[in-house]
Write an enzyme that holds these catalytic residues in place. Structure first.
Site, PDB file in Angstrom:
ATOM      1  N   CYS A 204     -41.095   2.846 -23.053  1.00  0.00           N
ATOM      2  CA  CYS A 204     -40.758   3.240 -21.690  1.00  0.00           C
ATOM      3  C   CYS A 204     -39.749   4.390 -21.703  1.00  0.00           C
ATOM      4  CB  CYS A 204     -40.277   2.024 -20.892  1.00  0.00           C
ATOM      5  SG  CYS A 204     -40.226   2.330 -19.112  1.00  0.00           S
TER       6      CYS A 204
ATOM      7  N   HIS B  93     -44.912  -1.348 -21.168  1.00  0.00           N
ATOM      8  CA  HIS B  93     -44.088  -2.365 -21.834  1.00  0.00           C
ATOM      9  C   HIS B  93     -44.999  -3.320 -22.605  1.00  0.00           C
ATOM     10  CE1 HIS B  93     -40.140  -1.495 -20.103  1.00  0.00           C
ATOM     11  NE2 HIS B  93     -40.823  -1.078 -19.057  1.00  0.00           N
TER      12      HIS B  93
ATOM     13  N   GLU C 201     -44.226  -5.637 -24.543  1.00  0.00           N
ATOM     14  CA  GLU C 201     -43.643  -6.990 -24.547  1.00  0.00           C
ATOM     15  C   GLU C 201     -43.906  -7.733 -23.245  1.00  0.00           C
ATOM     16  OE1 GLU C 201     -40.500  -4.570 -22.506  1.00  0.00           O
ATOM     17  OE2 GLU C 201     -42.009  -4.190 -24.049  1.00  0.00           O
TER      18      GLU C 201
END
Length: 193
Positions: free
Chosen positions: A77, A175, A177
């Site tokens: 990001c 992202h 994650e």
């Protein structure tokens, strides 16, 4: 394997740590240059505003260290955006790893782009076994225009580079994650580079 998440005060580091833990690895948070240099893999996270994040990098001296790293480095990001030459956000000079500038989406679309969107034109070992048009989770108002460094593309108002690669440096605008099993697969691919 030694995995270091760069801890400079502008990161979504806990969710990254949890995702790596789910993959069976431990990641340590550190801003210690020696610790970072000794890592097998380095993750450069980022959440927040470019100029203040860059200020924190400069204060810690990490702005000098990061571009010299030779192991695989993954910017996430804002981390990816700070690896570019320049960002319109706060008129910020970046690390210059990716020879491209970061610009703002126009007022024609809702900003930030927030939520799920697809990645396509996948072109890297980072995306091994990831299907074209898989959905990833994004939150951003600034973007990298399409470039020959792009290893993935997303469309929001325009086609833009949602992932970049130059040598051992990788960046993803989304992202991983927070992107479910496919995001975790991308993280796993990075750890296996």
């Amino acid at each position: 394997m030694k995995i270091v998440i760069i801890d400079y005060g502008a990161g979504n580091i806990q969710s990254i740590q949890f995702a790596i833990k789910r993959l069976g690895f431990d990641a340590i948070l550190s801003k210690d240059p020696n610790e970072i240099l000794q890592a097998d893999k380095v993750i450069f996270p980022g959440v927040g505003e470019a100029s203040s994040a860059m200020k924190m990098l400069i204060e810690s001296g990490l702005n000098e260290l990061i571009p010299t790293l030779t192991q695989p480095v993954l910017g996430i990001c804002l981390g990816m955006q700070l690896m570019c030459n320049y960002s319109e956000e706060g008129q910020t000079k970046g690390l210059g790893i990716f020879d491209v500038d970061v610009i703002k989406f126009s007022n024609a679309v809702k900003v930030p782009q927030m939520g799920w969107n697809t990645i396509f034109n996948l072109n890297s070992k980072l995306f091994e076994t990831i299907n074209e048009k898989e959905y990833m989770y994004l939150v951003h108002s600034f973007y990298v225009p399409n470039t020959n460094l792009a290893i993935a593309t997303t469309n929001y108002e325009v086609n833009y580079a949602s992932a970049l690669q130059r040598n051992n440096f990788y960046g993803v605008q989304f992202h991983p994650e927070k992107s479910g099993k496919w995001g975790e697969k991308i993280l796993n691919n990075f750890l296996n580079l």
